[in-house]
Write an enzyme that holds these catalytic residues in place. Structure first.
Site, PDB file in Angstrom:
ATOM      1  NE  ARG A  38      -3.733   0.148   1.534  1.00 18.58           N
ATOM      2  CZ  ARG A  38      -4.651  -0.641   2.109  1.00 18.58           C
ATOM      3  NH1 ARG A  38      -4.824  -0.602   3.402  1.00 18.58           N
ATOM      4  NH2 ARG A  38      -5.391  -1.443   1.378  1.00 18.58           N
ATOM      5  CE1 TYR A  39       0.415   4.511   4.358  1.00 22.57           C
ATOM      6  CE2 TYR A  39       0.604   2.292   5.231  1.00 22.57           C
ATOM      7  CZ  TYR A  39       0.004   3.537   5.249  1.00 22.57           C
ATOM      8  OH  TYR A  39      -0.983   3.793   6.146  1.00 22.57           O
ATOM      9  NE  ARG A  66       5.536   2.607   5.411  1.00 27.28           N
ATOM     10  CZ  ARG A  66       4.766   3.622   5.773  1.00 27.28           C
ATOM     11  NH1 ARG A  66       4.125   3.595   6.906  1.00 27.28           N
ATOM     12  NH2 ARG A  66       4.641   4.674   5.002  1.00 27.28           N
ATOM     13  CB  CYS A  75      -5.224 -16.040  15.709  1.00 29.03           C
ATOM     14  SG  CYS A  75      -5.114 -14.869  14.360  1.00 29.03           S
ATOM     15  CB  CYS A 116      -9.508 -10.529  18.361  1.00 26.67           C
ATOM     16  SG  CYS A 116      -7.821 -10.842  18.867  1.00 26.67           S
ATOM     17  CB  CYS A 121     -10.171 -10.127  13.978  1.00 30.04           C
ATOM     18  SG  CYS A 121      -8.854 -10.272  12.747  1.00 30.04           S
ATOM     19  NE  ARG A 154      -4.931  -7.928   7.459  1.00 32.10           N
ATOM     20  CZ  ARG A 154      -3.893  -7.577   8.226  1.00 32.10           C
ATOM     21  NH1 ARG A 154      -3.466  -8.391   9.157  1.00 32.10           N
ATOM     22  NH2 ARG A 154      -3.284  -6.425   8.019  1.00 32.10           N
ATOM     23  CG  ASP A 207     -10.120  -1.040  10.548  1.00 32.74           C
ATOM     24  OD1 ASP A 207      -9.906   0.191  10.569  1.00 32.74           O
ATOM     25  OD2 ASP A 207      -9.217  -1.884  10.576  1.00 32.74           O
ATOM     26  CG  ASP A 215      -5.900   1.435   8.458  1.00 29.92           C
ATOM     27  OD1 ASP A 215      -5.610   2.067   7.419  1.00 29.92           O
ATOM     28  OD2 ASP A 215      -5.284   0.427   8.831  1.00 29.92           O
ATOM     29  CE  LYS A 218      -1.797   1.130  10.316  1.00 27.16           C
ATOM     30  NZ  LYS A 218      -1.356   0.523   9.038  1.00 27.16           N
TER      31      LYS A 218
HETATM   32  C1  PLP Z   1      -0.498  -0.388   8.910  1.00 27.12           C
HETATM   33  C2  PLP Z   1       0.052  -0.815   7.644  1.00 27.12           C
HETATM   34  C3  PLP Z   1       1.407  -0.619   7.361  1.00 27.12           C
HETATM   35  C4  PLP Z   1       2.366  -0.010   8.349  1.00 27.12           C
HETATM   36  O1  PLP Z   1       2.074   1.286   8.671  1.00 27.12           O
HETATM   37  P1  PLP Z   1       3.006   2.065   9.696  1.00 27.12           P
HETATM   38  O2  PLP Z   1       2.326   3.364   9.874  1.00 27.12           O
HETATM   39  O3  PLP Z   1       4.362   2.153   9.062  1.00 27.12           O
HETATM   40  O4  PLP Z   1       3.065   1.251  10.949  1.00 27.12           O
HETATM   41  C5  PLP Z   1       1.882  -1.015   6.136  1.00 27.12           C
HETATM   42  N1  PLP Z   1       1.064  -1.575   5.226  1.00 27.12           N
HETATM   43  C6  PLP Z   1      -0.240  -1.770   5.469  1.00 27.12           C
HETATM   44  C7  PLP Z   1      -1.083  -2.360   4.413  1.00 27.12           C
HETATM   45  C8  PLP Z   1      -0.791  -1.403   6.686  1.00 27.12           C
HETATM   46  O5  PLP Z   1      -2.077  -1.618   6.928  1.00 27.12           O
HETATM   47  S1  SF4 Z   2      -6.726  -9.219  15.738  1.00 27.00           S
HETATM   48 FE1  SF4 Z   2      -7.235 -10.822  14.237  1.00 27.00          FE
HETATM   49  S2  SF4 Z   2      -5.284 -11.385  13.322  1.00 27.00           S
HETATM   50 FE2  SF4 Z   2      -4.831 -10.301  15.240  1.00 27.00          FE
HETATM   51  S3  SF4 Z   2      -4.653 -11.909  16.800  1.00 27.00           S
HETATM   52 FE3  SF4 Z   2      -6.752 -11.169  16.838  1.00 27.00          FE
HETATM   53  S4  SF4 Z   2      -7.856 -12.566  15.474  1.00 27.00           S
HETATM   54 FE4  SF4 Z   2      -5.694 -12.804  15.024  1.00 27.00          FE
END
Ligand code: PLP
Ligand code: SF4
Length: 446
Positions: A136-137, A140, A149, A153, A156, A158, A317, A354, A361
């Site tokens: 995305r960035y 990174r 996991c 959670c 979560c 995801r 989210d 986010d 973010k």
């Molecule tokens: C959160 C995230 C990052 C890292 O973001 P930082 O602000 O550097 O911690 C990188 N890629 C994705 C897709 C993210 O969701």
């Molecule tokens: S937030 Fe989602 S990915 Fe992270 S530990 Fe919890 S269940 Fe697993």
């Protein structure tokens, strides 16, 4: 939802099996690490914890000594449940007023489904040049190394991936990732996430780390894990001895409530910090769990005592199944307003939203800029004291301004006065009649 062809996982092998027929980098190293305990029988053993996770309404009822509503089964069918016995033991009261219960035990409310919620609110699946790797960035990438996991959670982000299946990245997929990284030298920071990557075997984690380290342009590797919170016994000496070979390695963990800060969690964080791994924490703001300034204060103070730096405080989210946890953005701003000036700066996280549609973010702060003019920026502090910061063009301001007859924001913005302060504040009282008071009046005359 990832379909099979797009899944980060191409094999449904169990966690501990290496992908068949392919020598992985990890097998070359396995001689140098002690074999892991193959027959766990102790609650202190992380594999015992994983093998004995609570996965059904029946198991949960048995553990809690209380019948859980039968409609929970329907929720579990949609969003799987798994709770390590360790984490379940932190439940103090078996209902949703208990933060650990609320984060771990499925609720019928997860089936509430307003239109604006979706499975992939951050549009991660659209930013995957390699399945399971989000770019995305510019500099990174985020790698989904496993869908498993130890504890799922309820909040979560995801939910579409975590627990849908329990399998980890294959050697073939990680090879695709390294090919991509070699072709994209602008990527210097790789986040190993999931699921929870530390639920993988030491060998599989090492395969991932070693492959990433083989790319010369990858500088920092980060691991995102909830293991110190939900499975702290996973932080074994063998794991640490392996991890410390891959520095600079950072870990971000996920404490949400002070009740999660236990002697075992403290020990896990201490071991990681002693292995030279800088620790950060990402908290999600959750209604009824931690949407309270005092709780976040206690949490953040507890974290820095464990050498864990509060990193992000997340707005929830817009993910399907978490509507009952969402708070207003105002709540987060209120908490940030509370923390500044009251808590050590190293204990204050950045509050972020986010952005939906993959915007990344966005930091959100209370408004500290009160006004601006061509010559001055007017700022306020946490107490309501207002000051001006003169722009570098200060020489344009006429010298020897007389002290203003009245003080307000305009006098600050025009440079007629230098600060406006709440007169009855205890700090003002304490410093009255001292040398610094004289300095203050000098500033006032500037
Ligand atoms: C959160 C995230 C990052 C890292 O973001 P930082 O602000 O550097 O911690 C990188 N890629 C994705 C897709 C993210 O969701
Ligand atoms: S937030 Fe989602 S990915 Fe992270 S530990 Fe919890 S269940 Fe697993």
């Amino acid at each position: 939802m990832l379909n099979d062809a797009d899944s980060p996982i191409t094999s449904a092998e169990s966690q501990d099996d290496e992908p068949p027929g392919r020598p992985s980098p990890a097998s070359a190293l396995s001689n140098s690490t002690k074999p892991e305990n193959k027959s766990p029988a102790e609650p202190a053993d992380w594999k015992w914890q994983i093998a004995n996770r609570l996965r059904s309404a029946q198991a949960l009822s048995q553990f809690l000594g209380k019948k859980v509503p039968p409609n929970i089964e329907k929720v579990i069918e949609k969003f799987p449940m798994a709770i390590t016995p360790y984490y379940a033991s932190l439940i103090r009261k078996p209902d949703t007023s208990d933060p650990v219960f609320a984060m771990a035990v499925p609720q019928p409310r997860e089936l509430i489904d307003p239109l604006f919620l979706c499975d992939d609110p951050l549009s991660e699946d659209e930013d995957m040049p390699v399945p399971g790797m989000v770019h995305r960035y510019r500099d990174r990438v985020l790698l989904i190394a496993t869908t498993m996991c130890s504890m799922y959670c309820r909040h979560c982000t995801r939910k579409r991936i975590a627990g849908a299946r329990e399998s980890s990245i294959t050697a073939q997929r990680i090879r695709q990732v390294t090919e991509y990284l070699n072709a994209h030298p602008e990527v210097s920071d790789v986040i190993v996430s999931g699921g929870d990557p530390l639920t993988m075997s030491d060998g599989s984690i090492e395969m991932v780390l070693q492959s990433l380290r083989s790319v010369p342009t990858v500088q920092v590797i980060r691991i995102g894990t909830r293991v110190p919170v939900v499975l702290p016994m996973r932080i074994t000496d063998d794991l640490l001895n392996m991890l410390r070979k891959y520095h600079p390695l950072w870990i971000n963990t996920h404490f949400n409530h002070p009740n999660e800060i236990t002697p075992q969690a403290k020990e896990a964080c201490a071991k990681l910090a002693d292995a030279g791994i800088p620790l950060g924490n990402q908290t999600v703001l959750l209604a009824g769990v931690n949407d309270d300034a005092g709780i976040i204060e206690q949490l953040c103070k507890g974290l820095i005592q464990m050498r864990v730096r509060p990193y992000y405080l997340y707005q929830c989210d817009l993910v399907r199944g978490v509507e009952h946890f969402r708070t207003s953005v105002r709540k987060g701003i209120e908490i940030m307003e509370y923390l500044r000036g009251r808590v050590s700066g190293i204990a204050i996280p950045t509050f972020v939203v986010d952005a939906p549609h993959g915007g990344g973010k966005i930091p959100v702060l209370p408004n500290y800029i009160v006004s601006m003019s061509p010559s001055h920026t007017v700022l306020r502090n946490y107490q309501g004291m207002m000051v001006n910061y003169p722009e570098p063009c200060i020489q344009q301001i006429p010298p020897n301004i007389q002290p203003a007859e009245q003080t307000g924001v305009w006098e600050l913005a025009s440079g007629k006065t230098s600060f406006v302060s709440p007169a009855r504040h205890h700090r003002i009282k304490r410093t009255a009649n001292t040398a610094s008071d004289k300095k203050t009046s000098y500033l006032f005359e500037l």
